[in-house]
Write an enzyme that holds these catalytic residues in place. Structure first.
Site, PDB file in Angstrom:
ATOM      1  N   PHE A 154     -18.535  66.811   8.102  1.00 43.39           N
ATOM      2  CA  PHE A 154     -18.904  68.193   8.433  1.00 43.39           C
ATOM      3  C   PHE A 154     -18.522  69.187   7.352  1.00 43.39           C
ATOM      4  CE2 PHE A 154     -14.453  68.447   9.890  1.00 43.39           C
ATOM      5  CZ  PHE A 154     -14.112  69.704   9.432  1.00 43.39           C
ATOM      6  N   LYS A 178     -27.906  60.557   7.207  1.00 47.62           N
ATOM      7  CA  LYS A 178     -27.386  60.813   8.564  1.00 47.62           C
ATOM      8  C   LYS A 178     -26.243  61.808   8.403  1.00 47.62           C
ATOM      9  CE  LYS A 178     -24.494  60.268  11.241  1.00 47.62           C
ATOM     10  NZ  LYS A 178     -23.704  61.419  11.770  1.00 47.62           N
ATOM     11  N   GLU A 181     -23.093  65.434  12.856  1.00 49.21           N
ATOM     12  CA  GLU A 181     -23.737  66.084  14.015  1.00 49.21           C
ATOM     13  C   GLU A 181     -23.166  67.476  14.255  1.00 49.21           C
ATOM     14  OE1 GLU A 181     -21.697  63.599  13.790  1.00 49.21           O
ATOM     15  OE2 GLU A 181     -20.802  62.978  15.683  1.00 49.21           O
ATOM     16  N   SER A 231     -13.547  60.672   7.442  1.00 45.76           N
ATOM     17  CA  SER A 231     -12.117  60.427   7.643  1.00 45.76           C
ATOM     18  C   SER A 231     -11.772  58.962   7.350  1.00 45.76           C
ATOM     19  CB  SER A 231     -11.737  60.779   9.076  1.00 45.76           C
ATOM     20  OG  SER A 231     -12.464  59.965   9.962  1.00 45.76           O
ATOM     21  N   CYS A 286     -11.219  67.656   1.334  1.00 46.41           N
ATOM     22  CA  CYS A 286     -10.467  66.430   1.082  1.00 46.41           C
ATOM     23  C   CYS A 286      -9.593  66.581  -0.148  1.00 46.41           C
ATOM     24  CB  CYS A 286     -11.415  65.256   0.906  1.00 46.41           C
ATOM     25  SG  CYS A 286     -12.371  65.376  -0.592  1.00 46.41           S
ATOM     26  N   GLU A 388      -3.143  63.995   7.870  1.00 48.89           N
ATOM     27  CA  GLU A 388      -4.024  64.958   7.202  1.00 48.89           C
ATOM     28  C   GLU A 388      -4.262  66.103   8.189  1.00 48.89           C
ATOM     29  OE1 GLU A 388      -8.153  63.810   6.631  1.00 48.89           O
ATOM     30  OE2 GLU A 388      -8.238  64.917   4.753  1.00 48.89           O
TER      31      GLU A 388
HETATM   32  P1  NAD Z   1     -15.599  61.856  10.441  1.00 46.99           P
HETATM   33  O1  NAD Z   1     -15.061  60.590   9.902  1.00 46.99           O
HETATM   34  O2  NAD Z   1     -15.245  62.242  11.822  1.00 46.99           O
HETATM   35  O3  NAD Z   1     -17.211  61.837  10.387  1.00 46.99           O
HETATM   36  C1  NAD Z   1     -17.916  61.481   9.217  1.00 46.99           C
HETATM   37  C2  NAD Z   1     -19.246  60.847   9.613  1.00 46.99           C
HETATM   38  O4  NAD Z   1     -18.996  59.669  10.363  1.00 46.99           O
HETATM   39  C3  NAD Z   1     -20.125  61.741  10.483  1.00 46.99           C
HETATM   40  O5  NAD Z   1     -21.451  61.644  10.040  1.00 46.99           O
HETATM   41  C4  NAD Z   1     -19.946  61.181  11.875  1.00 46.99           C
HETATM   42  O6  NAD Z   1     -21.103  61.308  12.664  1.00 46.99           O
HETATM   43  C5  NAD Z   1     -19.656  59.709  11.619  1.00 46.99           C
HETATM   44  N1  NAD Z   1     -18.761  59.136  12.618  1.00 46.99           N
HETATM   45  C6  NAD Z   1     -17.722  59.759  13.237  1.00 46.99           C
HETATM   46  N2  NAD Z   1     -17.112  58.911  14.098  1.00 46.99           N
HETATM   47  C7  NAD Z   1     -17.776  57.734  14.009  1.00 46.99           C
HETATM   48  C8  NAD Z   1     -17.605  56.461  14.639  1.00 46.99           C
HETATM   49  N3  NAD Z   1     -16.643  56.256  15.519  1.00 46.99           N
HETATM   50  N4  NAD Z   1     -18.448  55.481  14.305  1.00 46.99           N
HETATM   51  C9  NAD Z   1     -19.426  55.676  13.404  1.00 46.99           C
HETATM   52  N5  NAD Z   1     -19.634  56.859  12.778  1.00 46.99           N
HETATM   53  C10 NAD Z   1     -18.817  57.872  13.067  1.00 46.99           C
HETATM   54  O7  NAD Z   1     -15.196  62.994   9.391  1.00 46.99           O
HETATM   55  P2  NAD Z   1     -15.360  64.574   9.539  1.00 46.99           P
HETATM   56  O8  NAD Z   1     -14.377  65.068  10.534  1.00 46.99           O
HETATM   57  O9  NAD Z   1     -16.793  64.926   9.705  1.00 46.99           O
HETATM   58  O10 NAD Z   1     -14.952  65.044   8.062  1.00 46.99           O
HETATM   59  C11 NAD Z   1     -13.634  65.327   7.677  1.00 46.99           C
HETATM   60  C12 NAD Z   1     -12.984  64.144   6.983  1.00 46.99           C
HETATM   61  O11 NAD Z   1     -13.763  63.779   5.845  1.00 46.99           O
HETATM   62  C13 NAD Z   1     -11.599  64.460   6.449  1.00 46.99           C
HETATM   63  O12 NAD Z   1     -10.753  63.369   6.707  1.00 46.99           O
HETATM   64  C14 NAD Z   1     -11.820  64.623   4.960  1.00 46.99           C
HETATM   65  O13 NAD Z   1     -10.694  64.377   4.149  1.00 46.99           O
HETATM   66  C15 NAD Z   1     -12.898  63.631   4.714  1.00 46.99           C
HETATM   67  N6  NAD Z   1     -13.625  63.926   3.478  1.00 46.99           N
HETATM   68  C16 NAD Z   1     -13.407  63.091   2.418  1.00 46.99           C
HETATM   69  C17 NAD Z   1     -14.033  63.356   1.200  1.00 46.99           C
HETATM   70  C18 NAD Z   1     -13.798  62.458   0.037  1.00 46.99           C
HETATM   71  O14 NAD Z   1     -14.587  62.505  -0.903  1.00 46.99           O
HETATM   72  N7  NAD Z   1     -12.754  61.650   0.034  1.00 46.99           N
HETATM   73  C19 NAD Z   1     -14.896  64.458   1.083  1.00 46.99           C
HETATM   74  C20 NAD Z   1     -15.113  65.259   2.203  1.00 46.99           C
HETATM   75  C21 NAD Z   1     -14.453  64.987   3.397  1.00 46.99           C
END
Ligand code: NAD
Length: 498
Positions: A154, A178, A181, A231, A286, A388
């Site tokens: 997000f 994808k 959401e 994450s 991140c 985090e």
């Molecule tokens: P998230 O892991 O909750 O979601 C990321 C994606 O995974 C979304 O598209 C979501 O729909 C999908 N998803 C979520 N739960 C899922 C599941 N159980 N099974 C399958 N797919 C699933 O992450 P977020 O809250 O949207 O984003 C924040 C996180 O992203 C933070 O931890 C941040 O550090 C990390 N991030 C990392 C980088 C990097 O380059 N290392 C860059 C940006 C953000």
């Protein structure tokens, strides 16, 4: 239908060249500045994913056979269109995510640079050639993989998708995006503009949804590669499941980034850089500098002005003409998670020296706000030191010397970014050599890499082999073929003499 319902922004999927609004379950998309629901994101499942994969699979041969120069031309046009729609994109990012317009602009610029990088694909795809024996030539060719997938978080609704699909498509793959959401609307504009630029039908599909959608993509036999950002627990799950199903996977995870402040640092500049690193984008980055490791006398020199700077950060809604310095966090649940982590630190003995909990915004009472927060005397082992936080919260941990600071940073399970503020070259050199992180800043608070360099997270900040962006990004989306050639018979010299 209520007044709020009539104002909902449509959130269709883009399947096989057509915008489709499937009649399926959905999840609400909020404007975090006001707490209002602004759209409903369809929760796509197997039917939508299968349609997207079939479309991308059918479009692959013709797109693969389109010469790189022609593919690049689509991205030159795309670049112009993204620039022409810059304000619209900024407003959309700001409305569905809560970034200030300045932050939204910065993030879209980073995305635009990835489109510019993709415009250079003819040079990036060139192989090597060598005569390996008399009359035998050897050459490498970099060829696309097929149907590739991007699953995004997000926190950067435009930039992170743009890390993935421009270079993947420029390499000759087809792609399914994808997005999160929580922020699906910006992705819709990005996809719309690429089709306006002339991308053929089926080459890029857009599906919306959550776990069910992702699980179908992870297991689909026609999907060749998956690029993920999100994450750590989900990154690990994506990597394990995707690779078990025979896919190439790069999965960026979460982070905890340490910033060492030496007593000799230029304090006014450090205060400026540290407050941007910790509180920029409301800490939802991140690469946020979420822990300051102050060495010796640095704490006393730094903290009074840092606290003053943090207290001066104006928090407020980002969807108005008058812009605040910092916007809301993404959801009410996330706000509560951030504030409860701060409270847990306090209970464990840390001291909150700038408190953003319970901040109230008069003209946006239902928005999801946390003010800039500084938690001093955090020690190893506290929950707030390990997890985090992903909010506008800076931990301060006091260190005796540089060695202690490096050892503490190196105990983290993550390994995304780390920085040092000092005027001493030896301290900086020692730090850059020894610190366990993939992206290092020397007097740079957010050493996030740009399009031409890989985004090199280590440990639990990355699962895979080839990182996102730069030449590694091109390698991830291509496979090498090595061709050895020999021609029999004839004497070329004689032919030429005739
Ligand atoms: P998230 O892991 O909750 O979601 C990321 C994606 O995974 C979304 O598209 C979501 O729909 C999908 N998803 C979520 N739960 C899922 C599941 N159980 N099974 C399958 N797919 C699933 O992450 P977020 O809250 O949207 O984003 C924040 C996180 O992203 C933070 O931890 C941040 O550090 C990390 N991030 C990392 C980088 C990097 O380059 N290392 C860059 C940006 C953000």
């Amino acid at each position: 239908m209520s007044a709020t319902m009539t104002a909902l922004t449509p959130c269709p999927m883009f399947l096989d060249g057509k915008w489709i609004q499937p009649n399926i379950a959905s999840t609400p998309v909020f404007n975090p500045s006001t707490g209002e629901v602004i759209a409903e994101c369809p929760a796509g499942g197997a039917a939508e994913v299968n349609a997207a994969v079939e479309s991308a699979h059918a479009a692959f041969p013709a797109w693969r056979d389109t010469p790189p120069m022609e593919r690049a031309r689509v991205f030159f046009k795309y670049r112009q269109l993204v620039e022409a729609n810059f304000d619209r994109l900024c407003k959309c990012v700001s409305r569905e995510h809560g970034k200030t317009l300045v932050e939204a602009r910065g993030s879209i610029f980073r995305g635009l640079e990835n489109i510019e990088y993709a415009c250079g694909i003819p040079s990036l795809l060139m192989g090597d050639t060598l005569e390996i024996a008399r009359g035998v030539d050897c050459e490498t060719m970099n060829q696309p993989l097929g149907v590739c997938v991007g699953i995004t978080p997000f926190n950067f609704p435009a930039m992170v998708p743009l890390w993935m699909f421009p270079v993947a498509l420029a390499c000759g793959n087809t792609f399914i995006l994808k997005p999160s959401e929580k922020v699906p609307l910006t992705a819709n504009i990005l996809v719309e503009l690429l089709h306006e630029a002339g991308l053929p039908k089926g080459v890029l599909n857009l599906v919306h949804g959550g776990r069910e959608c992702v699980d179908t993509l992870l297991r689909h036999p026609k999907v060749k590669a998956i690029s993920f950002v999100g994450s750590t627990p989900i990154a690990k799950y994506i990597y394990e499941t995707g690779t078990q199903h025979g896919k190439r996977v790069q999965a960026n995870g979460g982070a905890k980034n340490y910033i060492v402040i030496m007593p000799d640092a230029d304090m006014p500049k450090t205060v400026e850089a540290l407050s941007t690193a910790a509180f920029g984008c409301a800490g939802e980055r991140c690469m946020a500098g979420s822990t300051a490791l102050t060495v010796g006398a640095a704490a006393d020199k730094l903290l009074p002005s840092l606290v003053e700077a943090a207290r001066n950060i104006r928090v407020g809604p980002t969807d108005r003409v008058a812009q605040p310095d910092m916007g809301p966090v993404i959801t009410a649940a996330h706000r509560d998670k951030v504030t409860s982590l701060v409270s847990s630190g306090e209970k464990e003995g840390a001291k909150v020296i700038c408190d953003g909990r319970g901040v109230k915004i008069a003209d946006a009472p239902k928005g999801f706000y946390v003010g800039a927060t500084i938690v001093d005397h955090v020690v190893d082992g506290m929950n707030i030191a390990k997890e985090e936080v992903f909010g506008p919260v800076l931990n301060v941990m006091r260190m005796d010397d540089l060695n202690m600071a490096i050892e503490l940073a190196n105990r983290s399970n993550y390994g995304n970014g780390a920085a040092i503020f000092t005027q001493n070259g030896n301290a900086a050199r020692e730090f850059k050599q020894r610190v366990k992180a993939g992206m290092v800043g020397i007097n740079v608070g957010v050493p996030a890499t740009m399009a031409m360099f890989p985004f090199t997270g280590w440990d639990e900040s990355f699962y895979g082999d080839l990182h996102i962006q730069g030449r590694e990004g091109v390698q991830f989306f291509t496979q090498q073929k090595v061709v050895s050639t020999r021609w029999f018979g004839g004497n070329v010299g004689d032919v030429w003499r005739k």
